[in-house]
Scaffold this motif. Structure first.
Motif, PDB file in Angstrom:
ATOM      1  N   THR A   1      -3.409   6.398  -0.894  1.00  0.00           N
ATOM      2  CA  THR A   1      -2.639   5.490  -0.252  1.00  0.00           C
ATOM      3  C   THR A   1      -2.981   6.678   0.775  1.00  0.00           C
ATOM      4  N   GLU A   2      -1.997   7.743   0.748  1.00  0.00           N
ATOM      5  CA  GLU A   2      -3.146   8.403   2.676  1.00  0.00           C
ATOM      6  C   GLU A   2      -3.930   8.698   2.899  1.00  0.00           C
ATOM      7  N   SER A   3      -4.984   8.796   2.560  1.00  0.00           N
ATOM      8  CA  SER A   3      -6.675   9.001   2.805  1.00  0.00           C
ATOM      9  C   SER A   3      -6.459   7.505   3.446  1.00  0.00           C
ATOM     10  N   TRP A   4      -6.546   6.338   3.030  1.00  0.00           N
ATOM     11  CA  TRP A   4      -6.669   5.179   3.204  1.00  0.00           C
ATOM     12  C   TRP A   4      -6.082   4.939   4.917  1.00  0.00           C
TER      13      TRP A   4
ATOM     14  N   LEU B   1      -8.119  -8.348  16.043  1.00  0.00           N
ATOM     15  CA  LEU B   1      -7.707  -8.112  14.908  1.00  0.00           C
ATOM     16  C   LEU B   1      -6.766  -9.063  13.983  1.00  0.00           C
ATOM     17  N   ASP B   2      -7.359 -10.899  14.810  1.00  0.00           N
ATOM     18  CA  ASP B   2      -6.982 -12.121  14.184  1.00  0.00           C
ATOM     19  C   ASP B   2      -8.323 -12.254  13.927  1.00  0.00           C
ATOM     20  N   ARG B   3      -9.602 -11.472  13.327  1.00  0.00           N
ATOM     21  CA  ARG B   3     -10.479 -12.085  13.680  1.00  0.00           C
ATOM     22  C   ARG B   3     -11.088 -10.942  11.502  1.00  0.00           C
ATOM     23  N   VAL B   4     -10.090 -10.519  12.272  1.00  0.00           N
ATOM     24  CA  VAL B   4     -10.237  -8.906  10.956  1.00  0.00           C
ATOM     25  C   VAL B   4     -10.311  -9.129   9.446  1.00  0.00           C
ATOM     26  N   MET B   5     -11.695  -9.311   8.252  1.00  0.00           N
ATOM     27  CA  MET B   5     -11.511  -9.056   7.195  1.00  0.00           C
ATOM     28  C   MET B   5     -12.369  -7.886   6.380  1.00  0.00           C
ATOM     29  N   LEU B   6     -10.709  -7.404   4.768  1.00  0.00           N
ATOM     30  CA  LEU B   6     -11.350  -6.590   4.428  1.00  0.00           C
ATOM     31  C   LEU B   6     -12.190  -6.717   3.257  1.00  0.00           C
ATOM     32  N   VAL B   7     -13.104  -5.940   2.755  1.00  0.00           N
ATOM     33  CA  VAL B   7     -13.648  -6.344   1.697  1.00  0.00           C
ATOM     34  C   VAL B   7     -13.855  -5.441   0.818  1.00  0.00           C
ATOM     35  N   SER B   8     -12.814  -4.881  -0.724  1.00  0.00           N
ATOM     36  CA  SER B   8     -12.727  -3.943  -1.162  1.00  0.00           C
ATOM     37  C   SER B   8     -13.204  -4.250  -2.669  1.00  0.00           C
ATOM     38  N   ASP B   9     -12.756  -3.401  -2.908  1.00  0.00           N
ATOM     39  CA  ASP B   9     -13.428  -2.869  -4.828  1.00  0.00           C
ATOM     40  C   ASP B   9     -11.885  -3.384  -5.336  1.00  0.00           C
ATOM     41  N   ARG B  10     -10.223  -3.669  -5.111  1.00  0.00           N
ATOM     42  CA  ARG B  10      -9.249  -3.758  -5.555  1.00  0.00           C
ATOM     43  C   ARG B  10      -8.104  -2.441  -5.827  1.00  0.00           C
TER      44      ARG B  10
ATOM     45  N   ASN C   1      -6.117   0.205  -5.676  1.00  0.00           N
ATOM     46  CA  ASN C   1      -4.607   0.253  -5.320  1.00  0.00           C
ATOM     47  C   ASN C   1      -4.266   1.050  -3.608  1.00  0.00           C
ATOM     48  N   GLY C   2      -5.228   2.346  -3.389  1.00  0.00           N
ATOM     49  CA  GLY C   2      -4.874   3.158  -2.119  1.00  0.00           C
ATOM     50  C   GLY C   2      -5.118   2.118  -0.713  1.00  0.00           C
ATOM     51  N   ILE C   3      -6.959   1.552  -1.080  1.00  0.00           N
ATOM     52  CA  ILE C   3      -6.943   0.662  -0.025  1.00  0.00           C
ATOM     53  C   ILE C   3      -6.088  -0.496   0.008  1.00  0.00           C
ATOM     54  N   PHE C   4      -5.636  -1.217  -1.494  1.00  0.00           N
ATOM     55  CA  PHE C   4      -5.078  -2.038  -0.733  1.00  0.00           C
ATOM     56  C   PHE C   4      -3.786  -1.954  -0.119  1.00  0.00           C
ATOM     57  N   ASN C   5      -3.090  -0.017  -0.333  1.00  0.00           N
ATOM     58  CA  ASN C   5      -1.336  -0.468   0.090  1.00  0.00           C
ATOM     59  C   ASN C   5      -1.390  -0.201   1.587  1.00  0.00           C
ATOM     60  N   ALA C   6      -2.498   0.978   1.789  1.00  0.00           N
ATOM     61  CA  ALA C   6      -3.042   0.868   3.240  1.00  0.00           C
ATOM     62  C   ALA C   6      -3.164  -0.414   3.658  1.00  0.00           C
TER      63      ALA C   6
END
Length: 149
Positions: free
Chosen positions: A15-18, A32-41, A43-48
């Motif tokens: 979480t800290e790094s992300w 910012l209203d157009r942002v979509m983040l795609v991740s591998d789920r 937890n660190g990415i999701f929390n950040a």
């Protein structure tokens, strides 16, 4: 085309790094209203993401979700094919038809997809336009290149 906007080096995926990375990224994103983040789920990415981009849409990488689904079934090829048909569907009717087939034949996979969140993996239900960009392959490609260094 996919263009890498930014990349960073960190000791680990936490979480800290992300949080550090996404804070830097947020400074250079104009709309910012157009942002979509795609991740591998992860937890660190999701929390950040929740902390730094609370209003952004969050998508799940189609490839990573498919890999996670494989643990629920023995006949992997057919279930993964159905999953991708649902994921890439352009019409709600097509998505619903494929999901019904998944529910009848692979109930555990169907349930896992509902837990993951239809809006996060389905093109037709996505909160933002995903077009054909359904994976984090650019990140995986960069990881492969950097590992060789």
């Amino acid at each position: 085309m996919i263009y890498p906007l930014a990349f960073g080096f960190a000791n680990s995926e936490c979480t800290e790094s992300w949080t550090w990375f996404l804070k830097k990224l947020r400074k250079v994103i104009q709309y910012l209203d157009r942002v979509m983040l795609v991740s591998d789920r992860h937890n660190g990415i999701f929390n950040a993401m929740e902390a730094i981009f609370p209003d952004a849409a969050h998508g799940i990488c189609a490839y990573h979700l498919a890999q996670n689904l494989k643990r629920f079934c023995k006949q992997r090829d057919n279930v993964i094919w159905l999953y991708y048909r649902a994921t890439y569907a352009y019409r709600i009717e097509e998505f619903d038809r494929v999901m019904s087939e998944l529910k009848e034949t692979y109930c555990k996979v169907y349930d896992e997809l509902l837990v993951a969140g239809v809006k996060k993996f389905s093109r037709v239900h996505s909160l933002k336009k995903r077009y054909f960009l359904m994976t984090t392959n650019i990140a995986e490609s960069m990881n492969s290149c950097l590992l060789a260094i």
